[in-house]
Design an enzyme around this catalytic site. Structure first.
Site, mmCIF file in Angstrom:
data_model
loop_
_atom_site.group_PDB
_atom_site.id
_atom_site.type_symbol
_atom_site.label_atom_id
_atom_site.label_comp_id
_atom_site.label_asym_id
_atom_site.label_seq_id
_atom_site.Cartn_x
_atom_site.Cartn_y
_atom_site.Cartn_z
ATOM 1 N N HIS A 51 -24.627 24.267 34.027
ATOM 2 C CA HIS A 51 -23.848 24.634 35.213
ATOM 3 C C HIS A 51 -23.888 23.421 36.145
ATOM 4 C CE1 HIS A 51 -22.690 26.559 38.935
ATOM 5 N NE2 HIS A 51 -22.469 27.718 38.295
ATOM 6 N N GLU A 77 -5.308 1.133 2.397
ATOM 7 C CA GLU A 77 -5.115 0.091 3.432
ATOM 8 C C GLU A 77 -5.369 0.659 4.811
ATOM 9 O OE1 GLU A 77 -3.494 -2.623 6.334
ATOM 10 O OE2 GLU A 77 -2.888 -0.548 6.045
ATOM 11 N N GLU A 78 -4.876 1.880 5.041
ATOM 12 C CA GLU A 78 -4.973 2.451 6.383
ATOM 13 C C GLU A 78 -6.405 2.874 6.747
ATOM 14 O OE1 GLU A 78 -2.710 1.916 8.314
ATOM 15 O OE2 GLU A 78 -0.725 2.164 7.424
ATOM 16 N N HIS A 82 0.832 -1.215 0.000
ATOM 17 C CA HIS A 82 0.000 0.000 0.000
ATOM 18 C C HIS A 82 0.860 1.255 0.000
ATOM 19 C CE1 HIS A 82 0.141 0.877 4.464
ATOM 20 N NE2 HIS A 82 0.251 -0.431 4.575
ATOM 21 N N ASP A 126 -0.558 4.289 0.689
ATOM 22 C CA ASP A 126 -1.113 5.300 1.593
ATOM 23 C C ASP A 126 -0.450 5.190 2.957
ATOM 24 O OD1 ASP A 126 -2.466 2.805 2.074
ATOM 25 O OD2 ASP A 126 -4.044 3.871 3.150
ATOM 26 N N ARG A 140 -9.419 -6.198 18.519
ATOM 27 C CA ARG A 140 -8.565 -7.048 17.683
ATOM 28 C C ARG A 140 -9.147 -8.446 17.800
ATOM 29 N NH1 ARG A 140 -5.125 -4.221 14.214
ATOM 30 N NH2 ARG A 140 -4.801 -2.260 15.285
ATOM 31 N N SER A 165 -3.367 -5.942 11.756
ATOM 32 C CA SER A 165 -4.356 -6.420 10.789
ATOM 33 C C SER A 165 -4.043 -5.916 9.383
ATOM 34 C CB SER A 165 -5.749 -5.905 11.166
ATOM 35 O OG SER A 165 -6.009 -6.106 12.535
ATOM 36 N N THR A 211 -16.696 24.618 35.651
ATOM 37 C CA THR A 211 -17.651 23.717 36.283
ATOM 38 C C THR A 211 -18.831 23.495 35.361
ATOM 39 O OG1 THR A 211 -18.459 25.692 37.388
ATOM 40 C CG2 THR A 211 -17.053 24.216 38.675
ATOM 41 N N HIS A 249 2.722 4.254 12.582
ATOM 42 C CA HIS A 249 1.555 5.039 13.023
ATOM 43 C C HIS A 249 1.919 6.084 14.089
ATOM 44 C CE1 HIS A 249 -1.687 1.881 11.645
ATOM 45 N NE2 HIS A 249 -0.634 1.923 10.832
ATOM 46 N N ASP A 294 5.921 1.539 6.907
ATOM 47 C CA ASP A 294 4.512 1.156 6.697
ATOM 48 C C ASP A 294 3.877 2.043 5.637
ATOM 49 O OD1 ASP A 294 1.970 0.122 6.980
ATOM 50 O OD2 ASP A 294 1.590 1.009 8.944
HETATM 51 N N1 BES Z 1 1.103 -2.830 8.140
HETATM 52 C C1 BES Z 1 0.085 -2.680 9.109
HETATM 53 C C2 BES Z 1 -0.328 -3.974 9.767
HETATM 54 C C3 BES Z 1 0.723 -4.755 10.515
HETATM 55 C C4 BES Z 1 1.822 -4.149 11.103
HETATM 56 C C5 BES Z 1 0.561 -6.119 10.643
HETATM 57 C C6 BES Z 1 2.771 -4.903 11.779
HETATM 58 C C7 BES Z 1 1.484 -6.864 11.336
HETATM 59 C C8 BES Z 1 2.593 -6.262 11.908
HETATM 60 C C9 BES Z 1 -1.135 -2.048 8.440
HETATM 61 O O1 BES Z 1 -0.782 -0.959 7.632
HETATM 62 C C10 BES Z 1 -2.061 -1.491 9.500
HETATM 63 O O2 BES Z 1 -1.682 -0.570 10.167
HETATM 64 N N2 BES Z 1 -3.287 -2.032 9.594
HETATM 65 C C11 BES Z 1 -4.298 -1.493 10.453
HETATM 66 C C12 BES Z 1 -5.654 -1.985 10.038
HETATM 67 C C13 BES Z 1 -6.516 -1.025 9.278
HETATM 68 C C14 BES Z 1 -7.908 -1.553 9.083
HETATM 69 C C15 BES Z 1 -6.506 0.385 9.747
HETATM 70 C C16 BES Z 1 -4.107 -1.937 11.877
HETATM 71 O O3 BES Z 1 -3.597 -3.041 12.136
HETATM 72 O O4 BES Z 1 -4.492 -1.172 12.764
HETATM 73 MN MN MN Z 2 0.817 -1.371 6.438
HETATM 74 MN MN MN Z 3 -0.495 0.825 8.968
#
Ligand code: BES
Ligand code: MN
Ligand code: MN
Length: 453
Positions: free
Chosen positions: A214, A154-155, A87, A89, A329, A400, A316, A428, A120
């Site tokens: 309030h 993908e992201e 990917h 992105d 997950r 994922s 407040t 990330h 990534d």
């Molecule tokens: N490359 C990652 C996933 C990943 C990283 C798998 C390290 C195994 C080890 C992918 O770009 C990612 O960040 N996926 C997201 C899922 C998506 C639906 C936003 C995730 O895992 O949060």
């Molecule tokens: Mn990735």
């Molecule tokens: Mn990612």
């Protein structure tokens, strides 16, 4: 692999890095609509780049979201066909102030490439493109048939790619899929990942009074959506760290003793893992090791929480609304759709009638086990052994990649996850990096892979 290819990789190594830098400079943030033109520009950059390395069968497909890039280089129908996925992105770079250098101005420090997308997935994907370039430049052809599928969503959960794969099943037919979008087990320990967790993602907004009140005049007699949100969140887990949602574990496949034994043999230290996180201590579901918790057990985590007064000093106020984002997950054989229903039923049970709430479901993904056998796994094993000097270990991953389940179900072929990154790459997060060693060894690994297969 021929020494000619080795020599080509050596001679061109500096250019490869410069080109990766150009790729990394494009802020292809898929989730921000303001970056739409950057995402398009990135797809076009890849298109031009692939054309430049003599891949002539190239297509850019517009979608409701971001473009999908498809390429093929077919040499002989009697040879295997491998689909390379990646990917282009990236995640948003915020918070910007925590970066030591600007996220879209890549730079090398201390043997590491720092930039958003470095690991990534631009750096890992680019390693494969450079290996393919080397084969084409030296031999004028490739050892096998190669198809490439590179997406820009993908992201955000691959919403356009999944239906596109279903519609283009014939075009994508292959013997195996190869992906480098994950991590190695540890520095110097090459790895093949044979499982990934899935995902279900929720956003809940609780509404109390119609406007902020309030807290002296009304507090104690009117529902406070932040207080209630906190109790809703607290209801998600029991005191043993288990998820207290009815039916949540029904389809969780127990870990086999063979896997348990294999994982227990991997070098692992809780204190090193703890150090990576910077937290004071570890916690999780009672009765499971850390590796089991992150690879084989499902979770529910809050990802963000918004509400009330967050400025300086004290105000407040009894807020009108509160909001949280949270996600699960998932592990085999949990189904994200079933989990969504169970979570919604739980919310209906625990949210008091004094508040109104709305739930938004975001795009998720299914968990997968891809397996440890087949021609592509064997080739990946040999390629990793040659370039890293030791046999790869088999691992699972806690992250994922939703499209992997689609490859398994629709194309009905195995996927090999040959991660080239490291766990401390800060994907990330601010200061995302990719070690130069991983980039260059990754190119070698890929070059061997195409030969071996
Ligand atoms: N490359 C990652 C996933 C990943 C990283 C798998 C390290 C195994 C080890 C992918 O770009 C990612 O960040 N996926 C997201 C899922 C998506 C639906 C936003 C995730 O895992 O949060
Ligand atoms: Mn990735
Ligand atoms: Mn990612």
């Amino acid at each position: 692999m021929s020494t000619k290819i080795e020599a080509y990789l050596e001679e061109n190594s500096e250019r490869f890095l410069e080109e990766l830098f150009s790729f990394l400079r494009i802020p292809s943030i898929s989730t921000n609509s303001e970056n739409k033109s950057d995402v398009n520009r990135c797809a076009q950059w890849l298109f031009d780049h692939l054309k430049g390395i003599a891949i002539s069968e190239l297509e850019i497909h517009e979608t409701a979201g971001h473009p999908i890039l498809y390429a093929e280089y077919l040499v002989d129908e009697n040879k295997p066909t491998i689909l390379l996925y990646g990917h282009y992105d990236v995640q948003p770079p915020e918070p910007l102030e925590l970066w030591d250098s600007p996220p879209f101005e890549p730079e090398v420090r201390d043997g590491k490439i720092f930039a958003r997308g470095a690991t990534d997935d631009k750096g890992q994907l680019f390693a494969h493109l450079k290996a393919i370039e080397a084969h084409l430049a030296v031999n004028g052809t490739l050892p096998v048939n190669v198809k490439m599928l590179i997406e820009g969503e993908e992201e955000v959960g691959s919403p356009s790619l999944e239906p596109w794969i279903v519609d283009n099943k014939e075009k994508l037919s292959c013997d195996a899929v190869i992906i480098s979008d994950s991590s190695m087990y540890a520095p110097g320990i090459p790895s093949i990942m044979y499982g990934l967790r899935g995902l279900a993602y929720f956003e809940i907004e609780l509404h109390g009074p119609s406007h902020d009140l309030h807290s002296g005049l009304y507090g104690g007699a009117v529902p406070n959506p932040i207080n209630i949100l906190a109790s809703v969140i607290a209801s998600f887990h029991d005191s043993e760290g288990r998820i207290a949602i009815e039916g949540f574990y029904d389809n969780v496949r127990e870990l086999s003793t063979a896997e348990q034994d294999e994982w227990a043999r991997l070098p692992f230290a809780d204190d090193a893992f703890l150090r990576e996180t910077g937290a004071k201590g570890l916690e999780g579901e009672t009765g499971f090791s850390t590796l089991e918790r992150v690879w084989a057990r499902p979770t529910l985590d809050c990802n963000g929480i918004i509400g009330g007064f967050t400025g300086d000093g004290a105000k407040t106020v009894l807020p009108a609304k509160a909001k949280a984002k949270f996600s699960c997950r998932l592990v085999p054989d949990q189904d994200p759709k079933i989990i969504e229903d169970l979570v919604l039923a739980h919310l209906a049970k625990v949210c008091p009638s004094s508040v109104r709430y709305e739930v938004e479901l975001h795009h998720g993904g299914k968990p997968v086990i891809t397996g440890k056998e087949g021609i592509a796994v064997d080739a990946a094993k040999k390629a990793l052994s040659k370039s890293w000097g030791s046999e790869p270990v088999f691992i699972r991953g806690g992250g994922s990649i939703p499209v992997v389940a689609t490859f398994c179900e629709v194309l009905e072929v195995p996927t090999v996850l040959m991660g080239l990154g490291l766990n401390d790459d800060r994907l990330h997060s601010p200061n995302e990096k990719f070690d130069l060693e991983n980039f260059y060894k990754g190119i070698h690994t890929s070059a061997y892979f195409w030969t071996e297969i």
